[in-house]
Design a protein around this motif. Structure first.
Motif, short mmCIF file in Angstrom:
data_model
loop_
_atom_site.label_atom_id
_atom_site.label_comp_id
_atom_site.label_asym_id
_atom_site.label_seq_id
_atom_site.Cartn_x
_atom_site.Cartn_y
_atom_site.Cartn_z
N LEU A 1 -28.26 -23.44 16.17
CA LEU A 1 -28.20 -22.46 15.00
C LEU A 1 -26.69 -21.78 15.06
O LEU A 1 -26.27 -21.40 16.00
N ARG A 2 -26.30 -22.07 13.98
CA ARG A 2 -24.84 -21.48 13.86
C ARG A 2 -24.51 -20.19 12.96
O ARG A 2 -25.44 -20.29 11.74
N ILE B 1 -28.80 -24.34 10.47
CA ILE B 1 -29.15 -25.24 11.42
C ILE B 1 -28.04 -26.56 11.18
O ILE B 1 -27.72 -26.92 10.21
N THR B 2 -27.57 -26.87 12.34
CA THR B 2 -26.26 -27.70 12.50
C THR B 2 -26.66 -29.16 13.00
O THR B 2 -26.09 -30.26 12.67
N GLN B 3 -27.38 -29.08 14.06
CA GLN B 3 -27.99 -30.26 15.04
C GLN B 3 -29.40 -30.17 15.08
O GLN B 3 -29.68 -29.36 15.62
N ILE B 4 -30.05 -31.41 14.98
CA ILE B 4 -31.44 -31.41 15.25
C ILE B 4 -31.52 -32.64 16.11
O ILE B 4 -31.18 -33.84 15.73
N SER B 5 -32.02 -32.49 17.43
CA SER B 5 -32.52 -33.58 18.35
C SER B 5 -33.63 -33.56 18.76
O SER B 5 -34.22 -32.64 19.50
N VAL C 1 -19.64 -19.36 15.85
CA VAL C 1 -20.42 -19.13 17.08
C VAL C 1 -21.67 -19.79 16.76
O VAL C 1 -22.09 -19.82 15.65
N SER C 2 -22.15 -20.44 17.70
CA SER C 2 -23.35 -21.12 17.53
C SER C 2 -24.24 -20.80 18.97
O SER C 2 -23.80 -20.14 19.79
N LEU C 3 -25.54 -21.02 18.88
CA LEU C 3 -26.61 -20.81 19.86
C LEU C 3 -27.58 -22.12 19.87
O LEU C 3 -27.93 -22.70 18.72
N THR C 4 -27.81 -22.33 21.04
CA THR C 4 -28.69 -23.51 21.38
C THR C 4 -30.21 -22.92 21.13
O THR C 4 -30.49 -22.22 21.73
N LEU C 5 -31.03 -23.72 20.33
CA LEU C 5 -32.50 -23.53 20.27
C LEU C 5 -33.16 -24.51 20.89
O LEU C 5 -32.97 -25.57 20.81
N THR C 6 -34.41 -23.95 21.60
CA THR C 6 -35.43 -25.07 22.03
C THR C 6 -36.72 -24.62 21.22
O THR C 6 -37.09 -23.44 21.23
N CYS C 7 -37.53 -25.78 21.01
CA CYS C 7 -38.75 -25.45 20.40
C CYS C 7 -39.74 -26.64 20.68
O CYS C 7 -39.24 -27.87 20.88
N SER C 8 -40.94 -26.51 20.29
CA SER C 8 -41.92 -27.76 20.55
C SER C 8 -41.67 -28.74 19.23
O SER C 8 -41.18 -28.15 18.16
#
Length: 407
Positions: free
Chosen positions: A52-53, A36-40, A59-66
């Motif tokens: 998520l890196r 985990i690199t960034q939490i918004s 290489v990184s990927l955007t995650l969405t969650c509740s």
């Protein structure tokens, strides 16, 4: 997904986006691991955004969650946390972005991290990256030392201070990078590659102070281990303290337990080298003096020999021997000649005694009888021709009888 038939009949953006979304939505749910690199997460918002890196690649990927899913995490997630998430890829048509809709997040524990490091250790060992035969020796006195470490860190201070105390003229090529967290490996790899390309850099030091297992994870990264193994320049690993042993320690050419040890290892001690030079110089001086003394004694022994002490004496001895032999030869020759002369005189005397001349000289005659009866002027050819009682007179000249006549 069918392709447009021609450039004259292209698809509109909405059609392409919708088709991509339809294709991605057909993908199933997956488990993904990363950092985990960034939490918004805004207060009151129902959706939280995370990044998520991949710790081994940029290489990184955007995650969405509740938001409630994040709030329930114990301990709470922070930047650098290693996690495994479960979700489904989603393509947002309006923004044209791809994200992973997450419904479960699991923090990777220390035990799991150590197990993964151990599996990677076995893999790299099987490939021969830990083989001692691959280790390159460090140069005795490097022209320039490459140092990769944190900015203004204690590790940097320890390496520089100890190296300069041992060899004040040492020169460093320093690259300050992040040494923990998600950005560590992406910053270390280009710095390592840059220093490895510099011909004046003879050794590279990777230094970091101690820390937790999570803090030292970048130095057990597979990409970093393979990059160090591929370096042409010898690499020194100085990570953590004595108990710490990331995989980089096994791949590097030399492992130092602390940054202080690395500073002492990469350069020689000028005081020790000066003392060693003085010792070698003293040994050389003693060896040279010993050799000169031995040669002088040998010369003295040679000069004390008669042949060199009085070089004319052997010549005089030889001259005397030659004169003596010559005199002996002369005496021997004279003796031989005298003996032969005596023998010759004796033989001559015997011949003279036995010859007719001596007999005739004493008044004797040697007459040869000739069987002829003719008389020549009253000269007898033989004594037998004379009558008995006749006195004969013999004429001898030059040792031969010339005539026998009656008296």
């Amino acid at each position: 997904m069918s392709s447009p038939t021609s450039a004259e009949e292209p698809w509109p953006v909405r059609t392409v986006a919708r088709k991509i979304a339809d294709w991605i939505n057909r993908l199933g749910q997956i488990w993904v691991e990363g950092q985990i690199t960034q939490i918004s997460m805004r207060s009151g918002a129902q959706t939280a955004f995370l990044t998520l890196r991949d710790p081994s690649a940029d290489v990184s990927l955007t995650l969405t969650c509740s938001s409630s899913l994040l709030r329930k995490m114990d301990p709470p997630l922070t930047d650098g946390s290693r996690v495994v998430v479960h979700g489904k890829p989603t393509f947002f048509v309006g923004r044209g972005t791809l994200s992973l809709r997450v419904d479960e997040i699991r923090a990777v524990g220390i035990g799991e991290l150590l197990a993964r490091i151990e599996r990677l250790r076995q893999l790299l060992k099987a490939e021969g990256l830990f083989d001692p035969a691959r280790k390159r020796p460090l140069p005795f006195l490097p022209n320039r030392v490459g140092l990769i470490t944190g900015r203004a860190s204690a590790a940097e201070h320890d390496v520089l201070t100890n190296a300069q105390l041992r060899w004040p003229a040492v020169q460093f090529e320093i690259r300050n990078v992040a040494v923990q967290g998600t950005s560590a490996v992406p910053q270390i790899l280009p710095a390592l590659e840059e220093l490895d390309r510099m011909p004046e850099v003879d050794v590279i030091v990777l230094a970091r102070g101690g820390g937790s297992v999570e803090d030292l994870l970048p130095f057990s990264d597979e990409a970093l281990c393979r990059a160090v193994s591929a370096c042409k320049t010898p690499v020194v690993s100085a990570i953590g303290h004595e108990p710490d042993s990331p995989l980089l320690d096994h791949v590097a050419d030399v492992r130092c337990s602390t940054p202080t040890g690395a500073g002492k290892r990469v350069v020689p001690d000028v005081a020790e080298e000066g003392q060693r030079i003085r010792q070698l110089r003293d040994r050389a001086r003693r060896a040279l003096h010993g050799w000169v003394d031995r040669e002088r004694r040998l010369l003295d022994q040679l000069r004390s020999r008669p042949a060199l002490a009085d070089p004319h004496r052997p010549l005089q001895q030889r001259s005397e021997q030659v004169a003596m032999l010559r005199e002996r030869s002369r005496r021997a020759m004279s003796t031989v000649l005298t003996a032969e002369g005596h023998a010759l005189s004796a033989t001559r005397s015997r011949l003279t005694t036995l010859g007719p001349a001596a007999t005739l000289t004493r008044g004797y005659a040697i007459v040869q009888r000739i069987e002829e009866t003719d008389e020549v002027d009253g000269v007898l050819r033989s004594v037998d021709d004379a009558p008995p009682g006749t006195r004969l007179r013999v004429r001898v000249a030059d040792g031969a009888v010339h005539a026998v006549v009656p008296d």
